[in-house]
Design an enzyme around this catalytic site. Structure first.
Site, mmCIF file in Angstrom:
data_model
loop_
_atom_site.group_PDB
_atom_site.id
_atom_site.type_symbol
_atom_site.label_atom_id
_atom_site.label_comp_id
_atom_site.label_asym_id
_atom_site.label_seq_id
_atom_site.Cartn_x
_atom_site.Cartn_y
_atom_site.Cartn_z
ATOM 1 N N HIS A 100 -12.491 -13.379 -2.413
ATOM 2 C CA HIS A 100 -13.398 -12.736 -2.311
ATOM 3 C C HIS A 100 -14.397 -13.065 -3.366
ATOM 4 O O HIS A 100 -15.570 -12.935 -3.948
ATOM 5 C CB HIS A 100 -12.682 -11.379 -3.163
ATOM 6 C CG HIS A 100 -12.163 -10.344 -2.812
ATOM 7 N ND1 HIS A 100 -10.992 -9.175 -2.965
ATOM 8 C CD2 HIS A 100 -11.415 -10.637 -1.118
ATOM 9 C CE1 HIS A 100 -10.695 -8.768 -1.732
ATOM 10 N NE2 HIS A 100 -10.386 -9.783 -0.865
ATOM 11 N N GLU B 122 -9.434 -4.938 -8.131
ATOM 12 C CA GLU B 122 -9.141 -5.837 -7.052
ATOM 13 C C GLU B 122 -11.180 -6.133 -7.210
ATOM 14 O O GLU B 122 -11.093 -6.020 -5.776
ATOM 15 C CB GLU B 122 -8.589 -5.841 -5.689
ATOM 16 C CG GLU B 122 -8.492 -7.281 -5.622
ATOM 17 C CD GLU B 122 -7.652 -7.493 -4.076
ATOM 18 O OE1 GLU B 122 -6.556 -6.608 -3.954
ATOM 19 O OE2 GLU B 122 -7.720 -8.321 -3.120
ATOM 20 N N GLU C 271 -9.288 -12.409 -6.132
ATOM 21 C CA GLU C 271 -8.748 -12.730 -4.606
ATOM 22 C C GLU C 271 -9.347 -14.189 -4.597
ATOM 23 O O GLU C 271 -11.038 -14.239 -4.798
ATOM 24 C CB GLU C 271 -9.079 -12.461 -3.842
ATOM 25 C CG GLU C 271 -8.703 -12.430 -2.774
ATOM 26 C CD GLU C 271 -8.298 -11.627 -0.830
ATOM 27 O OE1 GLU C 271 -7.644 -10.569 -1.578
ATOM 28 O OE2 GLU C 271 -8.924 -12.057 0.203
ATOM 29 N N ASP D 53 2.650 1.549 3.052
ATOM 30 C CA ASP D 53 3.066 0.224 3.725
ATOM 31 C C ASP D 53 4.790 1.077 2.817
ATOM 32 O O ASP D 53 5.745 1.109 4.079
ATOM 33 C CB ASP D 53 3.679 -0.842 2.409
ATOM 34 C CG ASP D 53 2.158 -1.359 2.927
ATOM 35 O OD1 ASP D 53 1.661 -1.620 4.382
ATOM 36 O OD2 ASP D 53 0.734 -1.654 2.706
ATOM 37 N N HIS E 51 1.124 -1.073 0.087
ATOM 38 C CA HIS E 51 0.278 0.160 -0.190
ATOM 39 C C HIS E 51 0.812 1.288 0.310
ATOM 40 O O HIS E 51 1.841 1.403 0.172
ATOM 41 C CB HIS E 51 -1.121 0.004 0.974
ATOM 42 C CG HIS E 51 -1.727 -0.947 0.866
ATOM 43 N ND1 HIS E 51 -1.577 -1.934 2.238
ATOM 44 C CD2 HIS E 51 -2.819 -1.440 0.143
ATOM 45 C CE1 HIS E 51 -2.425 -3.149 1.764
ATOM 46 N NE2 HIS E 51 -3.571 -2.283 0.982
ATOM 47 N N ASP F 116 -2.418 -13.407 -0.280
ATOM 48 C CA ASP F 116 -3.025 -12.778 1.133
ATOM 49 C C ASP F 116 -3.401 -13.978 2.072
ATOM 50 O O ASP F 116 -5.063 -14.112 2.295
ATOM 51 C CB ASP F 116 -4.067 -12.074 0.112
ATOM 52 C CG ASP F 116 -4.310 -10.772 0.421
ATOM 53 O OD1 ASP F 116 -4.274 -10.468 2.167
ATOM 54 O OD2 ASP F 116 -4.815 -9.922 0.345
ATOM 55 N N ASP G 152 -8.876 -15.168 4.748
ATOM 56 C CA ASP G 152 -7.974 -15.309 3.881
ATOM 57 C C ASP G 152 -7.419 -16.407 5.162
ATOM 58 O O ASP G 152 -6.549 -16.514 4.639
ATOM 59 C CB ASP G 152 -7.161 -13.769 4.302
ATOM 60 C CG ASP G 152 -8.124 -12.535 4.034
ATOM 61 O OD1 ASP G 152 -8.762 -13.211 2.756
ATOM 62 O OD2 ASP G 152 -7.191 -11.023 4.060
ATOM 63 N N ASP H 244 -14.608 -12.075 5.689
ATOM 64 C CA ASP H 244 -13.296 -11.938 4.166
ATOM 65 C C ASP H 244 -12.211 -13.013 5.023
ATOM 66 O O ASP H 244 -11.979 -12.474 6.736
ATOM 67 C CB ASP H 244 -13.176 -10.729 4.284
ATOM 68 C CG ASP H 244 -12.253 -11.260 3.065
ATOM 69 O OD1 ASP H 244 -11.474 -12.369 3.052
ATOM 70 O OD2 ASP H 244 -11.329 -10.395 2.812
HETATM 71 C C1 XLS Z 1 -8.245 -6.978 0.440
HETATM 72 C C2 XLS Z 1 -6.927 -6.328 -0.609
HETATM 73 C C3 XLS Z 1 -6.104 -5.385 -0.190
HETATM 74 C C4 XLS Z 1 -4.819 -5.425 -2.043
HETATM 75 C C5 XLS Z 1 -4.922 -3.994 -1.614
HETATM 76 O O1 XLS Z 1 -8.180 -7.903 0.115
HETATM 77 O O2 XLS Z 1 -6.343 -7.488 -1.444
HETATM 78 O O3 XLS Z 1 -5.186 -5.759 -0.081
HETATM 79 O O4 XLS Z 1 -4.916 -6.458 -2.992
HETATM 80 O O5 XLS Z 1 -5.712 -2.538 -0.898
HETATM 81 MG MG MG Z 2 -6.457 -9.390 -1.588
#
Ligand code: XLS
Ligand code: MG
Length: 347
Positions: free
Chosen positions: A215, A176, A212, A54, A51, A285, A252, A250
């Site tokens: 998602h 995304e 993702e 980051d 980000h 992720d 992950d 979510d």
């Molecule tokens: C959330 C996203 C986020 C993006 C960047 O799931 O993966 O981390 O990749 O904002």
């Molecule tokens: Mg992601």
């Protein structure tokens, strides 16, 4: 079919987390970014997902010159460690100006903030050597549908993307999609929505997607199909592999940990379509469990990468001639049993 793609892997520093969740505080000490970067290569990763904050923490309180200097130092550190910045994403869901979305906020000042921050993210991407910015449109949606004009909101998203394409003539923009969380109803829920936006933009070849797994599952879609859809349109900029146990928050989870056959499907799609042969990363992720002890916790990254590679090995020994015979005979019972037994190791 490629048998030789050497995959390269990426994750974001937020994947090494302190274990907080909405119902409790952290369960591990924090671990600073520089120390996290040092873990990448030993874990088998070379790509860093980033980000904007980051790259440059506290960027709201720094001058433009300080921001650029910090980004240049990050680039140097990456070069020294053999790391590559995969993308930079503007974090448009933390700042007070984005409480009700950025590009689609009803407030003109908030929309301007979102555009300005996105253009700065492009500047940062340039400096750290990333070829793309990622738009996870976290708060571009509504908590109640009466809150925004959805037609206008979609037009504003297109205007924002065009503004970014215009600002920099080579940067790629990867959208995304995610259907909900933190909003109730998101404006960009699926690959189809994002692809439509891409094709409507002024330079669609530079607008791609990040799919993702979790998602897609939250949208009740098959992650492998979402990836395949993007590949068919040359729009798969990157992937975020993980897993998700049904339609809930979510999660992950580790890749393959809920639905191994679904994970195999994703790997097959990537393998059969030479994903990665143009340098695309296999992005993860994943979050570790809140209960996991130690600082830092990295097993979830190592394990998800290993499961991916194990499934690549399965994909490479999946007998395509046999699959074709089953297809020709339309014997999908036979094909299903073969696939399951192949995964189980008995065929
Ligand atoms: C959330 C996203 C986020 C993006 C960047 O799931 O993966 O981390 O990749 O904002
Ligand atoms: Mg992601």
């Amino acid at each position: 079919m490629s048998k030789t793609t050497n995959y390269r892997f990426s994750f974001g520093p937020w994947n090494i987390s302190e274990g907080a969740d909405p119902f409790g505080p952290t369960t591990r000490e924090s671990f600073d970014h520089e120390a996290k970067y040092a873990l990448y290569r030993p874990l088998g990763f070379e790509g860093v997902q980033l980000h904007d904050d980051d790259v440059v923490p506290d960027l709201a309180n720094l001058t433009a010159a300080q921001t650029l200097a910090k980004a240049a130092a990050v680039r140097k550190a990456f070069d020294n460690q053999g790391l590559v910045a995969e993308f930079v994403a503007p974090r448009l869901w933390f700042a007070p100006q984005t409480a009700d979305g950025g590009y689609t906020s009803n407030s003109a000042a908030d929309r301007q903030y979102a555009i300005d921050r996105s253009l700065r993210a492009i500047d940062l991407a340039r400096i750290v050597g990333a070829k793309a910015i990622v738009l996870w449109l976290a708060r571009e949606g509504t908590y109640i549908r009466e809150a925004k004009n959805v037609v206008t909101a979609n037009q504003r998203l297109l205007e924002a993307v065009n503004r970014m394409l215009d600002y920099d003539k080579t940067i790629q923009i990867w959208i995304e999609p995610k259907p909900n969380e933190p909003t109730d109803l998101a404006f960009m829920p699926t690959a189809g929505h994002a692809a439509a936006l891409a094709y409507a933009s002024q330079d669609h070849r530079r607008v791609k997607l990040v799919i993702e797994s979790a998602h897609a599952i939250l949208a009740n879609l098959d992650p492998g199909d979402e990836m395949a859809f993007c590949l068919a349109h040359d729009k798969l900029g990157s992937i975020h592999l993980n897993d998700q146990n049904g339609l809930k928050y979510d999660q992950d989870k580790n890749f393959g940990s809920v639905n191994l056959r679904g994970a195999f499907t994703q790997v097959l799609v990537l393998e059969d379509n030479q994903y990665g042969s143009r340098g695309e990363f296999v992005g993860l992720d994943v979050k570790t469990m809140r209960t996991q002890q130690g600082v830092p916790v990295t097993e979830h990254l190592r394990n998800s990468r290993q499961v991916f590679l194990d499934l690549v090995a399965k994909a490479r020994t999946y007998d395509r001639r046999r699959v074709e015979e089953y297809r020709q005979a339309r014997d999908y019972e036979g094909l299903e049993l073969y696939t399951i037994q192949h995964l189980l190791g008995s065929r």
